[in-house]
Design a protein around this motif. Structure first.
Motif, PDB file in Angstrom:
ATOM      1  N   ASP A 174       6.300  47.194  26.395  1.00 40.20           N
ATOM      2  CA  ASP A 174       5.210  47.170  25.424  1.00 40.20           C
ATOM      3  C   ASP A 174       4.575  48.554  25.449  1.00 40.20           C
ATOM      4  N   GLY A 175       5.052  49.418  24.570  1.00 41.37           N
ATOM      5  CA  GLY A 175       4.598  50.799  24.589  1.00 41.37           C
ATOM      6  C   GLY A 175       5.092  51.465  25.851  1.00 41.37           C
ATOM      7  N   ALA A 176       4.150  51.988  26.654  1.00 38.00           N
ATOM      8  CA  ALA A 176       4.511  52.665  27.904  1.00 38.00           C
ATOM      9  C   ALA A 176       4.399  51.735  29.101  1.00 38.00           C
ATOM     10  N   THR A 177       4.170  50.454  28.866  1.00 33.45           N
ATOM     11  CA  THR A 177       4.092  49.481  29.950  1.00 33.45           C
ATOM     12  C   THR A 177       5.363  48.641  29.972  1.00 33.45           C
ATOM     13  N   LEU A 178       5.987  48.602  31.149  1.00 32.82           N
ATOM     14  CA  LEU A 178       7.199  47.805  31.306  1.00 32.82           C
ATOM     15  C   LEU A 178       6.819  46.415  31.788  1.00 32.82           C
ATOM     16  N   LYS A 179       7.409  45.403  31.182  1.00 32.43           N
ATOM     17  CA  LYS A 179       7.198  44.026  31.612  1.00 32.43           C
ATOM     18  C   LYS A 179       8.289  43.700  32.621  1.00 32.43           C
ATOM     19  N   VAL A 180       7.864  43.179  33.793  1.00 31.94           N
ATOM     20  CA  VAL A 180       8.817  42.948  34.874  1.00 31.94           C
ATOM     21  C   VAL A 180       8.707  41.522  35.385  1.00 31.94           C
ATOM     22  N   GLU A 181       9.791  41.112  36.072  1.00 32.18           N
ATOM     23  CA  GLU A 181       9.793  39.841  36.785  1.00 32.18           C
ATOM     24  C   GLU A 181      10.323  40.107  38.182  1.00 32.18           C
ATOM     25  N   ILE A 205      15.236  48.175  29.866  1.00 29.99           N
ATOM     26  CA  ILE A 205      15.372  46.725  30.003  1.00 29.99           C
ATOM     27  C   ILE A 205      16.656  46.407  30.772  1.00 29.99           C
ATOM     28  N   GLY A 206      16.495  45.555  31.789  1.00 26.30           N
ATOM     29  CA  GLY A 206      17.620  45.180  32.640  1.00 26.30           C
ATOM     30  C   GLY A 206      17.709  45.981  33.928  1.00 26.30           C
ATOM     31  N   ARG A 207      16.979  47.072  34.023  1.00 24.23           N
ATOM     32  CA  ARG A 207      17.033  47.900  35.234  1.00 24.23           C
ATOM     33  C   ARG A 207      16.219  47.265  36.351  1.00 24.23           C
ATOM     34  N   GLU A 208      16.620  47.536  37.572  1.00 26.00           N
ATOM     35  CA  GLU A 208      15.892  47.056  38.742  1.00 26.00           C
ATOM     36  C   GLU A 208      15.075  48.196  39.309  1.00 26.00           C
ATOM     37  N   SER A 220       9.979  59.277  37.739  1.00 26.06           N
ATOM     38  CA  SER A 220       8.596  59.084  37.298  1.00 26.06           C
ATOM     39  C   SER A 220       8.101  57.703  37.694  1.00 26.06           C
ATOM     40  N   VAL A 221       6.805  57.535  37.608  1.00 26.24           N
ATOM     41  CA  VAL A 221       6.168  56.263  37.918  1.00 26.24           C
ATOM     42  C   VAL A 221       5.675  55.662  36.613  1.00 26.24           C
ATOM     43  N   TRP A 222       6.020  54.404  36.391  1.00 27.72           N
ATOM     44  CA  TRP A 222       5.664  53.710  35.157  1.00 27.72           C
ATOM     45  C   TRP A 222       4.660  52.607  35.454  1.00 27.72           C
ATOM     46  N   ARG A 223       3.837  52.334  34.491  1.00 30.21           N
ATOM     47  CA  ARG A 223       2.923  51.203  34.547  1.00 30.21           C
ATOM     48  C   ARG A 223       3.753  49.951  34.257  1.00 30.21           C
ATOM     49  N   VAL A 224       3.539  48.907  35.049  1.00 30.86           N
ATOM     50  CA  VAL A 224       4.274  47.666  34.866  1.00 30.86           C
ATOM     51  C   VAL A 224       3.291  46.503  34.770  1.00 30.86           C
ATOM     52  N   SER A 225       3.722  45.466  34.074  1.00 30.60           N
ATOM     53  CA  SER A 225       2.930  44.235  34.018  1.00 30.60           C
ATOM     54  C   SER A 225       3.833  43.079  34.419  1.00 30.60           C
ATOM     55  N   GLY A 226       3.252  42.148  35.193  1.00 31.71           N
ATOM     56  CA  GLY A 226       4.038  41.016  35.647  1.00 31.71           C
ATOM     57  C   GLY A 226       3.248  40.187  36.629  1.00 31.71           C
ATOM     58  N   PRO A 227       3.926  39.313  37.350  1.00 28.84           N
ATOM     59  CA  PRO A 227       3.247  38.447  38.319  1.00 28.84           C
ATOM     60  C   PRO A 227       2.761  39.250  39.530  1.00 28.84           C
ATOM     61  N   ALA A 228       1.823  38.676  40.257  1.00 33.40           N
ATOM     62  CA  ALA A 228       1.263  39.345  41.440  1.00 33.40           C
ATOM     63  C   ALA A 228       2.360  39.532  42.482  1.00 33.40           C
ATOM     64  N   LEU A 244      11.176  44.298  44.778  1.00 32.91           N
ATOM     65  CA  LEU A 244      12.136  44.620  43.726  1.00 32.91           C
ATOM     66  C   LEU A 244      11.807  43.781  42.495  1.00 32.91           C
ATOM     67  N   VAL A 245      11.800  44.454  41.351  1.00 32.18           N
ATOM     68  CA  VAL A 245      11.527  43.783  40.084  1.00 32.18           C
ATOM     69  C   VAL A 245      12.593  44.182  39.076  1.00 32.18           C
ATOM     70  N   LYS A 246      12.739  43.362  38.056  1.00 29.70           N
ATOM     71  CA  LYS A 246      13.677  43.642  36.981  1.00 29.70           C
ATOM     72  C   LYS A 246      12.881  43.788  35.700  1.00 29.70           C
ATOM     73  N   VAL A 247      13.206  44.825  34.910  1.00 31.19           N
ATOM     74  CA  VAL A 247      12.516  45.060  33.640  1.00 31.19           C
ATOM     75  C   VAL A 247      13.053  44.060  32.616  1.00 31.19           C
ATOM     76  N   ILE A 248      12.141  43.283  32.017  1.00 31.75           N
ATOM     77  CA  ILE A 248      12.542  42.278  31.029  1.00 31.75           C
ATOM     78  C   ILE A 248      12.030  42.605  29.629  1.00 31.75           C
ATOM     79  N   GLY A 249      11.209  43.652  29.515  1.00 29.99           N
ATOM     80  CA  GLY A 249      10.700  44.032  28.201  1.00 29.99           C
ATOM     81  C   GLY A 249       9.861  45.287  28.318  1.00 29.99           C
TER      82      GLY A 249
END
Length: 156
Positions: free
Chosen positions: A140-147, A97-100, A119-127, A133-138
């Motif tokens: 959920d398990g192995a899915t990072l929530k980004v903005e 969380i907080g990483r770009e 490694s490559v992570w699954r992310v969820s966020g806007p299209a 560039l995205v920032k991790v805001i949360g």
């Protein structure tokens, strides 16, 4: 045993008892025998310093000290262990969380991929498009929530 009853306890008998109780503490879980062992050591010290103390007095002293030690331990020990505290153990995503990050694939239908270290992570966020560039805001398990970050996308 008859010698102990007729002659009374010698101070070092209490120290042996205290030592045996500390050994029992090591072999059993909890911290109960330790306090009774300390009471035995103090009783042995009193028997050494006060040679005229009767064996009945020593036993009463040991009983009172044991009871007092256990009561004090029960009163001042931590009532709860902090096991329920959410410490993030085994939750790698929370440490990001907080990483770009840079997207390696487009986020479509709310799901995409981003590179994090090696490694490559699954992310969820806007299209967003790959390279954004995205920032991790949360997490959920192995899915990072980004903005999205308001920075021009990188092209590889």
């Amino acid at each position: 045993m008859d010698a102990i009853i007729t002659d009374g306890f010698v101070f070092w008998h209490w120290w042996v008892l205290g030592f045996l109780l500390l050994v029992a503490e090591i072999l059993t879980p909890g911290t109960f025998f330790m306090w009774i062992g300390f009471a035995a050591f103090v009783t042995g010290l009193a028997a050494w310093l006060i040679p005229g103390l009767s064996w009945a007095g020593e036993i009463v002293m040991f009983a009172v000290l044991s009871l007092a030690a256990v009561v004090l331990w029960l009163k001042y020990r931590p009532l709860t262990r902090n096991d329920a505290e959410d410490n993030g153990l085994n939750q790698r995503g929370r440490h990001t969380i907080g990483r770009e990050l840079t997207l390696v694939s487009d986020i479509e239908n709310g799901i995409g991929q981003a590179r994090l270290d090696d490694s490559v992570w699954r992310v969820s966020g806007p299209a967003l498009k790959a390279g954004s560039l995205v920032k991790v805001i949360g997490a959920d398990g192995a899915t990072l929530k980004v903005e999205a970050l308001n920075v021009e996308p990188r092209h590889s």
